[in-house]
Write an enzyme that holds these catalytic residues in place. Structure first.
Site, PDB file in Angstrom:
ATOM      1  CB  SER A 160     -16.425 -19.383  56.888  1.00  0.00           C
ATOM      2  OG  SER A 160     -15.531 -19.299  57.989  1.00  0.00           O
ATOM      3  CB  THR A 195     -19.387 -27.241  61.187  1.00  0.00           C
ATOM      4  OG1 THR A 195     -17.951 -27.167  61.221  1.00  0.00           O
ATOM      5  CG2 THR A 195     -19.893 -26.410  60.019  1.00  0.00           C
ATOM      6  CG  ASP A 215      -5.506 -29.396  62.447  1.00  0.00           C
ATOM      7  OD1 ASP A 215      -4.359 -29.851  62.277  1.00  0.00           O
ATOM      8  OD2 ASP A 215      -5.794 -28.606  63.372  1.00  0.00           O
ATOM      9  CB  THR A 231      -0.749 -18.936  57.224  1.00  0.00           C
ATOM     10  OG1 THR A 231      -2.120 -18.861  56.794  1.00  0.00           O
ATOM     11  CG2 THR A 231      -0.078 -17.589  57.055  1.00  0.00           C
ATOM     12  CG  ASP A 275     -10.398 -18.765  60.646  1.00  0.00           C
ATOM     13  OD1 ASP A 275      -9.900 -19.298  59.633  1.00  0.00           O
ATOM     14  OD2 ASP A 275     -11.383 -19.226  61.248  1.00  0.00           O
TER      15      ASP A 275
END
Length: 348
Positions: free
Chosen positions: A62, A97, A168, A194, A273
């Site tokens: 993203s 977001t 999550d 990961t 990330d």
């Protein structure tokens, strides 16, 4: 005289780069430049003609105009660690977001493939690494799988680092049908996986409530494909852990370890990330020591978060109101030369 180091490949009879064990010398840059000018060809891409000791990464994630998540959180750290990085944006939003509102566009699978075709048409599709993060639709993820096939047809040694971003803390934030695609199709072709605790549970189908569960989840994922698995965050009995696992030889017991991570009293965006990018960067530099790579990655990440927290406190911000934007640019030294403060503990 500057020499180009290339390897001839069957891919459109084009010269492509290999790395030291397979290097072949070709004419110097000035000769190639004259030939390009004479034939009105584009000049060579220097990241291909003069490869770094690290590699060239295609990062599909993203993008936000403001803030550091997705590619904004991954590209800069990888560049600091010496990698050439070409980003493709799975979505482009004004901001992440977690804000009250956001605007932007979502790239579909067809548009992704157009970009790949454009690179291929100009012989630019040689990569040592593919990195993927947030993907919002099955069609896009299916096309990512086609990208993996295409890149490995050009470079069979491609390393695919997959952060299976699904959710999550017990909650999915992607369509539920993506879970089976990741489990059945993506995990088998990944080199390094990961997931966080919740994502590892989704991929394995069982609950992780102990360190032993985390280690078993890693073994389960090894059996599906990837040689390296790092569960980046597991909360057990109030403690936050990273559990890593490296299956160095197929069929042999993996080398497994944990790192105890201190909790920071705030919620940040972009940390997953950043963590995956750091794991890619350091695990490539320490290919046989995933524990060492994880120590460096965790130490960098914690230094970035500590700096971020101090700066928000200095600005008088209430850390409990919403997620915090990480201070990435200000943390260059912490990324490039981290001081190892978080040591791994090998399991027996």
């Amino acid at each position: 005289m500057i020499r180009l180091l290339v390897l001839h490949n069957n891919y459109n009879n084009s010269p492509f780069i290999s790395f030291p064990s397979q290097l072949i010398a070709l004419p110097d840059l000035s000769i190639l430049r004259r030939r390009c000018l004479k034939k009105k060809m584009a000049p060579p891409i220097l990241s291909l003609a003069l490869p770094s000791e690290t590699g060239r990464v295609l990062s599909i994630q993203s993008h936000t105009v403001q803030g550091y998540v997705g590619n904004k959180s991954a590209v800069f750290p990888l560049q600091l660690l010496g990698y050439d990085v070409d980003p493709i944006m799975s979505v482009q939003f004004s901001n992440h977001t977690g804000y009250p509102t956001f605007k932007g566009q979502v790239l579909n699978g067809e548009k992704l493939w157009e970009l790949i075709e454009g690179l291929e048409a100009n012989n630019l599709l040689y990569y040592t690494h593919l990195l993927t993060g947030y993907i919002g639709s099955v069609s896009f993820l299916d096309n990512v799988l086609e990208v993996v096939k295409k890149l490995r047809s050009i470079n069979p040694t491609l390393t695919y680092v997959c952060d299976p971003v699904m959710g999550d803390e017990g909650k999915l934030y992607v369509p539920p049908e993506l879970v089976s695609v990741y489990r059945e199709k993506v995990v088998p072709v990944a080199s390094l996986l990961t997931p966080n605790q919740f994502e590892a549970e989704q991929l394995t189908g069982f609950r992780i409530a102990s360190e032993q569960d985390g280690r078993e989840a890693c073994r389960h994922l090894h059996a599906a494909g990837p040689k390296k698995v790092v569960i980046t965050s597991i909360c057990i009995d109030g403690n936050l852990l990273l559990i890593g696992s490296h299956e160095k030889e197929k069929g042999q017991s993996p080398v497994q370890f944990k790192i105890v991570i201190p909790k920071i009293p705030a919620y940040f965006t972009g940390t997953g990330d950043l963590m995956t990018a750091l794991l890619l960067g350091w695990s490539n530099k320490y290919p046989n020591n995933l524990d060492k790579a994880a120590e460096l990655a965790v130490s960098s990440l914690q230094a970035v978060l500590s700096r971020t927290l101090k700066d928000y406190e200095k600005a008088g911000y209430d850390m409990q109101t919403s997620s915090l934007e990480i201070r990435l640019i200000q943390s260059q030294d912490d990324i490039r030369n981290p001081e190892i403060k978080f040591n791994s503990q090998l399991y027996d």
